[in-house]
Design a protein around this motif. Structure first.
Motif, mmCIF file in Angstrom:
data_model
loop_
_atom_site.group_PDB
_atom_site.id
_atom_site.type_symbol
_atom_site.label_atom_id
_atom_site.label_comp_id
_atom_site.label_asym_id
_atom_site.label_seq_id
_atom_site.Cartn_x
_atom_site.Cartn_y
_atom_site.Cartn_z
ATOM 1 N N ARG A 57 -3.084 -10.272 -5.610
ATOM 2 C CA ARG A 57 -4.074 -9.230 -5.925
ATOM 3 C C ARG A 57 -3.757 -8.503 -7.227
ATOM 4 N N ARG A 58 -2.575 -8.744 -7.793
ATOM 5 C CA ARG A 58 -2.159 -8.115 -9.043
ATOM 6 C C ARG A 58 -2.160 -6.596 -8.918
ATOM 7 N N GLU A 59 -1.420 -6.110 -7.922
ATOM 8 C CA GLU A 59 -1.357 -4.682 -7.664
ATOM 9 C C GLU A 59 0.081 -4.261 -7.356
ATOM 10 N N SER A 94 0.859 -1.179 0.000
ATOM 11 C CA SER A 94 0.000 0.000 0.000
ATOM 12 C C SER A 94 0.893 1.226 0.000
ATOM 13 N N VAL A 126 2.476 -0.659 -5.902
ATOM 14 C CA VAL A 126 2.637 0.729 -5.481
ATOM 15 C C VAL A 126 4.134 1.021 -5.434
ATOM 16 N N GLU A 166 -3.202 5.279 -5.088
ATOM 17 C CA GLU A 166 -3.925 4.011 -5.091
ATOM 18 C C GLU A 166 -3.121 2.945 -5.824
ATOM 19 N N ALA A 167 -3.289 1.707 -5.380
ATOM 20 C CA ALA A 167 -2.556 0.600 -5.987
ATOM 21 C C ALA A 167 -2.892 0.485 -7.474
ATOM 22 N N LEU A 168 -1.862 0.250 -8.279
ATOM 23 C CA LEU A 168 -2.022 0.102 -9.726
ATOM 24 C C LEU A 168 -2.410 -1.332 -10.063
ATOM 25 N N PRO A 169 -3.536 -1.560 -10.752
ATOM 26 C CA PRO A 169 -3.875 -2.907 -11.211
ATOM 27 C C PRO A 169 -2.878 -3.359 -12.283
ATOM 28 N N LEU A 170 -2.320 -4.537 -12.113
ATOM 29 C CA LEU A 170 -1.286 -5.027 -13.020
ATOM 30 C C LEU A 170 -1.866 -5.952 -14.081
ATOM 31 N N ASP A 203 1.965 -6.964 -5.077
ATOM 32 C CA ASP A 203 1.166 -8.072 -4.554
ATOM 33 C C ASP A 203 0.783 -8.951 -5.743
#
Length: 252
Positions: free
Chosen positions: A106-108, A67, A110, A177-181, A103
């Motif tokens: 979660r495919r994220e 995060s 930061v 916010e976390a970036l979707p990968l 992550d």
């Protein structure tokens, strides 16, 4: 679930010692990657950079999380550790820090940074994002006194407005916010000695040509070493590619 493939390189360049440090750690599905560029007399730079990387990776390993709040806390902890070390070592030592948290479940992702070490994000063969330096030259650019080329050419390009170890405090920039990968996304975390000699177009070109993350770094390192600059700084980078965990063969 994503699979992560990475590689790292750190070179002394034409300097007397390597004041860069880098490292990565994985805890379950969470990954932390960190690059630091130190400065300071009497060996203070390499001590500062090592403290930054060891603090960031050690704290993440003890309490992993992905995060913006975690990323900021990691850099702030490294800042505190360097301030403590300055009391017993070299008063003027300081360092940059650029870190990437991923992550895989979660495919994220930061990231956060302080100073002029950078995080680059690549998708679909393009640089989608790069961090903004905490430097005097970047401040000049923001005020309209020149373009981004000044970050590579201005004689005062190494003067920082935020660095770990500054007694006046530290500015930490985080990605939000976390970036979707997505499968195929890539990252480059590097010191200024790397990006100063490898332009963004060259990063993209060598990434497209590379057969692996070590190969990508090697191609870029050859660009750095071929630059006729009279005194190469230390240059350090970590390369990352995200792929489908079931993909065969993997891009190592």
């Amino acid at each position: 679930m994503l699979a992560l493939y990475s590689a790292e390189q750190s070179h002394i360049g034409a300097r007397r010692r390597n004041e860069d440090a880098c490292g990565q750690v994985r805890v379950g599905d969470s990954v932390c990657l960190c690059v630091s560029d130190g400065a300071g007399g009497h060996g203070g730079g390499d001590v500062a950079a090592r403290i930054v990387v060891e603090t960031v990776l050690g704290m993440f390993e003890a309490s992993p999380g992905v995060s913006s709040a975690v990323a900021a806390r990691l850099i702030e902890a490294a800042h505190g550790a360097v301030l403590v070390a300055k009391q017993d070592h070299v008063d003027d030592m300081h360092a940059t820090c650029a870190l990437l948290l991923i992550d895989l479940e979660r495919r994220e992702a930061v990231w956060a940074h302080a100073g002029d070490s950078r995080v680059y994000f690549f998708r679909a063969g393009e640089v989608v994002f790069q961090t903004r330096d905490h430097s005097l030259v970047q401040t000049m650019i923001d005020a309209g006194y020149g373009g981004l080329e000044l970050t590579r050419t201005h004689p005062q390009r190494s003067l920082l407005t935020s660095a770990i170890g500054n007694l006046e405090g530290i500015e930490v920039s985080v990605s939000g916010e976390a970036l979707p990968l997505q499968v195929g996304d890539s990252f480059l975390v590097c010191s200024d000695g790397w990006w100063e000699h490898v332009h963004e177009t060259q990063m993209v070109t060598t990434l497209a040509e590379a057969v692996s993350m070590p190969d990508w770094l090697e191609r870029m390192a050859r660009v750095v070493s071929a630059d006729p600059a009279p005194r190469h700084d230390n240059y350090t980078a970590i390369a990352v590619r995200l792929q489908d965990a079931g993909a065969q063969p993997p891009l190592a």
